[in-house]
Design a protein around this motif. Structure first.
Motif, PDB file in Angstrom:
ATOM      1  N   ASP A 292      -7.448  13.821  56.941  1.00 15.16           N
ATOM      2  CA  ASP A 292      -8.778  14.328  56.570  1.00 15.16           C
ATOM      3  C   ASP A 292      -8.652  15.499  55.596  1.00 15.16           C
ATOM      4  N   ILE A 293      -7.688  16.368  55.861  1.00 17.13           N
ATOM      5  CA  ILE A 293      -7.459  17.523  54.979  1.00 17.13           C
ATOM      6  C   ILE A 293      -7.059  17.045  53.592  1.00 17.13           C
ATOM      7  N   GLU A 294      -6.172  16.062  53.545  1.00 18.83           N
ATOM      8  CA  GLU A 294      -5.704  15.538  52.255  1.00 18.83           C
ATOM      9  C   GLU A 294      -6.847  14.895  51.469  1.00 18.83           C
ATOM     10  N   GLN A 295      -7.752  14.225  52.165  1.00 15.41           N
ATOM     11  CA  GLN A 295      -8.902  13.608  51.493  1.00 15.41           C
ATOM     12  C   GLN A 295      -9.827  14.673  50.901  1.00 15.41           C
ATOM     13  N   ILE A 296     -10.005  15.764  51.621  1.00 16.58           N
ATOM     14  CA  ILE A 296     -10.840  16.855  51.106  1.00 16.58           C
ATOM     15  C   ILE A 296     -10.192  17.471  49.868  1.00 16.58           C
ATOM     16  N   ILE A 297      -8.869  17.634  49.909  1.00  9.91           N
ATOM     17  CA  ILE A 297      -8.145  18.188  48.756  1.00  9.91           C
ATOM     18  C   ILE A 297      -8.308  17.279  47.539  1.00  9.91           C
ATOM     19  N   GLU A 298      -8.199  15.974  47.759  1.00 10.47           N
ATOM     20  CA  GLU A 298      -8.380  15.013  46.660  1.00 10.47           C
ATOM     21  C   GLU A 298      -9.792  15.111  46.085  1.00 10.47           C
ATOM     22  N   SER A 299     -10.772  15.270  46.958  1.00  9.27           N
ATOM     23  CA  SER A 299     -12.160  15.411  46.510  1.00  9.27           C
ATOM     24  C   SER A 299     -12.342  16.678  45.673  1.00  9.27           C
ATOM     25  N   ILE A 300     -11.691  17.750  46.078  1.00 14.57           N
ATOM     26  CA  ILE A 300     -11.773  19.012  45.330  1.00 14.57           C
ATOM     27  C   ILE A 300     -11.146  18.857  43.948  1.00 14.57           C
TER      28      ILE A 300
ATOM     29  N   GLY B 210     -16.822  22.157  64.350  1.00  8.25           N
ATOM     30  CA  GLY B 210     -15.791  22.962  64.991  1.00  8.25           C
ATOM     31  C   GLY B 210     -14.602  22.173  65.492  1.00  8.25           C
ATOM     32  N   THR B 211     -14.618  20.843  65.294  1.00  7.49           N
ATOM     33  CA  THR B 211     -13.487  20.031  65.739  1.00  7.49           C
ATOM     34  C   THR B 211     -12.371  20.069  64.696  1.00  7.49           C
ATOM     35  N   GLU B 212     -11.149  20.031  65.174  1.00 12.01           N
ATOM     36  CA  GLU B 212      -9.996  20.140  64.276  1.00 12.01           C
ATOM     37  C   GLU B 212      -9.852  18.895  63.404  1.00 12.01           C
ATOM     38  N   LEU B 213      -9.528  19.117  62.132  1.00 12.99           N
ATOM     39  CA  LEU B 213      -9.344  18.011  61.196  1.00 12.99           C
ATOM     40  C   LEU B 213      -7.916  17.489  61.261  1.00 12.99           C
ATOM     41  N   ALA B 214      -7.777  16.181  61.114  1.00 11.59           N
ATOM     42  CA  ALA B 214      -6.450  15.579  61.033  1.00 11.59           C
ATOM     43  C   ALA B 214      -5.875  15.828  59.640  1.00 11.59           C
ATOM     44  N   VAL B 215      -4.558  15.696  59.520  1.00  6.23           N
ATOM     45  CA  VAL B 215      -3.894  15.946  58.235  1.00  6.23           C
ATOM     46  C   VAL B 215      -4.468  15.045  57.148  1.00  6.23           C
TER      47      VAL B 215
ATOM     48  N   LEU C  17       0.204  24.182  59.569  1.00  7.04           N
ATOM     49  CA  LEU C  17      -0.589  23.719  60.703  1.00  7.04           C
ATOM     50  C   LEU C  17       0.137  23.901  62.036  1.00  7.04           C
ATOM     51  N   SER C  18       1.380  23.470  62.080  1.00  4.89           N
ATOM     52  CA  SER C  18       2.147  23.578  63.321  1.00  4.89           C
ATOM     53  C   SER C  18       2.356  25.039  63.718  1.00  4.89           C
ATOM     54  N   THR C  19       2.687  25.866  62.728  1.00  5.86           N
ATOM     55  CA  THR C  19       2.911  27.290  62.998  1.00  5.86           C
ATOM     56  C   THR C  19       1.632  27.971  63.452  1.00  5.86           C
ATOM     57  N   SER C  20       0.511  27.595  62.856  1.00 12.62           N
ATOM     58  CA  SER C  20      -0.772  28.188  63.239  1.00 12.62           C
ATOM     59  C   SER C  20      -1.113  27.876  64.690  1.00 12.62           C
ATOM     60  N   HIS C  21      -0.795  26.662  65.123  1.00 11.01           N
ATOM     61  CA  HIS C  21      -1.025  26.310  66.526  1.00 11.01           C
ATOM     62  C   HIS C  21      -0.165  27.176  67.452  1.00 11.01           C
ATOM     63  N   GLN C  22       1.071  27.399  67.052  1.00 12.26           N
ATOM     64  CA  GLN C  22       1.950  28.249  67.866  1.00 12.26           C
ATOM     65  C   GLN C  22       1.433  29.683  67.910  1.00 12.26           C
TER      66      GLN C  22
ATOM     67  N   VAL D 244      -8.944  30.367  61.840  1.00 10.47           N
ATOM     68  CA  VAL D 244      -9.446  29.703  60.631  1.00 10.47           C
ATOM     69  C   VAL D 244      -8.320  29.070  59.816  1.00 10.47           C
ATOM     70  N   GLN D 245      -7.067  29.321  60.194  1.00 10.90           N
ATOM     71  CA  GLN D 245      -5.960  28.658  59.507  1.00 10.90           C
ATOM     72  C   GLN D 245      -5.844  27.196  59.914  1.00 10.90           C
ATOM     73  N   ILE D 246      -6.565  26.824  60.974  1.00  6.72           N
ATOM     74  CA  ILE D 246      -6.568  25.430  61.423  1.00  6.72           C
ATOM     75  C   ILE D 246      -7.862  24.792  60.921  1.00  6.72           C
ATOM     76  N   PRO D 247      -7.787  23.937  59.901  1.00  5.79           N
ATOM     77  CA  PRO D 247      -9.015  23.366  59.305  1.00  5.79           C
ATOM     78  C   PRO D 247      -9.856  22.616  60.333  1.00  5.79           C
ATOM     79  N   ARG D 248     -11.158  22.851  60.260  1.00  5.14           N
ATOM     80  CA  ARG D 248     -12.076  22.232  61.210  1.00  5.14           C
ATOM     81  C   ARG D 248     -13.306  21.704  60.485  1.00  5.14           C
ATOM     82  N   SER D 249     -13.985  20.794  61.145  1.00  2.51           N
ATOM     83  CA  SER D 249     -15.241  20.267  60.613  1.00  2.51           C
ATOM     84  C   SER D 249     -16.351  21.279  60.878  1.00  2.51           C
TER      85      SER D 249
END
Length: 246
Positions: free
Chosen positions: A109-117, A102-107, A205-210, A94-99
Motif C-alpha cells: 500500500d505504501i509503495e502504491q501511494i509513492i507511485e501515485s505521488i 488509523g489502521t496500519e498500511l501494508a508495504v 518500518l521494522s525498527t519503528s515497531h521495535q 507517525v513513522q508507521i504509515p496508517r490510513s
C-alpha cells in the motif's frame, strides 16, 4: 493575588490540569475497546490525547506556582517525563504509515501511494526534470538493524532536518531558474515531503515497531506512577488541609 497552589485560581488550575490528564486517557479506551471504534478516527483521538497531555502539565505547572518539594517534586517530574515520552511516542507512532482510519498500511500500500505521488510530481513539474533536482532527498534504503535502536532514532531526527533543507533548496531552484508559480512550488514541496517521508518510513518500518514497543515499556509505567502520585497528592491535601497544605 495569592500565589499559593491551594488557593484562588491556582487551585482551579490544578483541578483543570488534572482533569485534562484524566480525560486524555479516554484515548486508550478508544484504541483498545472495539465498542468505541465508531467514535471518530484514531488519529483525531490521538491528537486530542496529545493536546490534553501537553496542556494538562502546563496548567499543573502554574498550579504549583513553581514551588517544588517533597511529593510535589516527585509528582511534577514524573509528569514532565511522561509528557516528554509522550511527544517522543507521537513521533515514533507517525513513522508507521496508517490510513485515515488509523489502521496500519501494508508495504505494498505504501509503495502504491509513492507511485501515485511520483505521477503527480511529473504532472506538476511542467517539464522540469525533478528527478535530477530532487536527487538526494529520498532517504537511503537498506537494513538498519545494525545501527541499534537509539542510533536509528537519532538518524531519523537528522534525516528529517536534512530532507527539509534539501527540499527548500529545490524550491529555490524552481523559483529562480524555472519560474514556477508559488502554488505549484508549494504543491511540489508537499509531494516531495510526503514521498520522502513514506520512503523513510517504509525503510524503517521494522525498527519503528521495535521503538514503539520499547516506548510502551517505559511510557506506561511512568504514566501509572504519575497518576498514583497525583491521586496521593490530592488525598493528602484534603486530609490535612486544616493543618497544612503540601
Amino acid at each position: 493575588m495569592i500565589y499559593e497552589p491551594g488557593k484562588g485560581i491556582w487551585h482551579l488550575l490544578g483541578w483543570a490540569g488534572s482533569g485534562m490528564m484524566v480525560i486524555m486517557m479516554l484515548y486508550s479506551l478508544r484504541k483498545r475497546i472495539a465498542l468505541f471504534s465508531s467514535l471518530g478516527s484514531l488519529s483525531r483521538w490521538l491528537s486530542a490525547h496529545m493536546f490534553l497531555g501537553i496542556m494538562g502539565p502546563i496548567l499543573i505547572t502554574f498550579h504549583s506556582t513553581f514551588k517544588f518539594g517533597g511529593i510535589i517534586a516527585t509528582s511534577f517530574w514524573s509528569m514532565i517525563l511522561t509528557m516528554i515520552f509522550g511527544i517522543l511516542g507521537r513521533y515514533i507512532y507517525v513513522q508507521i504509515p496508517r490510513s485515515l482510519a488509523g489502521t496500519e498500511l501494508a508495504v505494498r500500500d505504501i509503495e502504491q501511494i509513492i507511485e501515485s505521488i511520483e505521477i503527480q510530481l511529473r504532472e506538476y513539474s511542467g517539464g522540469v526534470n525533478l528527478a535530477d533536482l530532487s536527487r538526494g532527498i529520498d532517504p537511503e534504503g537498506g537494513d538498519f538493524a545494525e545501527r541499534g535502536l537509539m542510533k536509528t532514532l537519532l538518524f531519523m531526527f537528522r534525516t528529517d532536518i536534512v530532507i527539509s533543507y534539501r527540499i527548500q533548496k529545490v524550491n529555490t531552484i524552481l523559483k529562480r531558474q524555472h519560474h514556477l508559480a508559488w502554488k505549484v512550488r508549494r504543491k511540489i514541496d508537499q509531494l516531495l515531503k510526503k514521498k520522502a517521508a513514506l520512503i523513510r518510513r517504509k525503510n524503517y518500518l521494522s525498527t519503528s515497531h521495535q521503538l514503539l514497543h520499547y516506548w510502551h515499556v517505559v511510557h506506561i509505567p511512568l504514566a501509572i506512577v504519575m497518576f498514583l502520585i497525583m491521586i496521593l497528592h490530592i488525598v493528602v491535601y484534603y486530609l490535612f488541609r486544616p493543618v497544612h497544605s503540601i
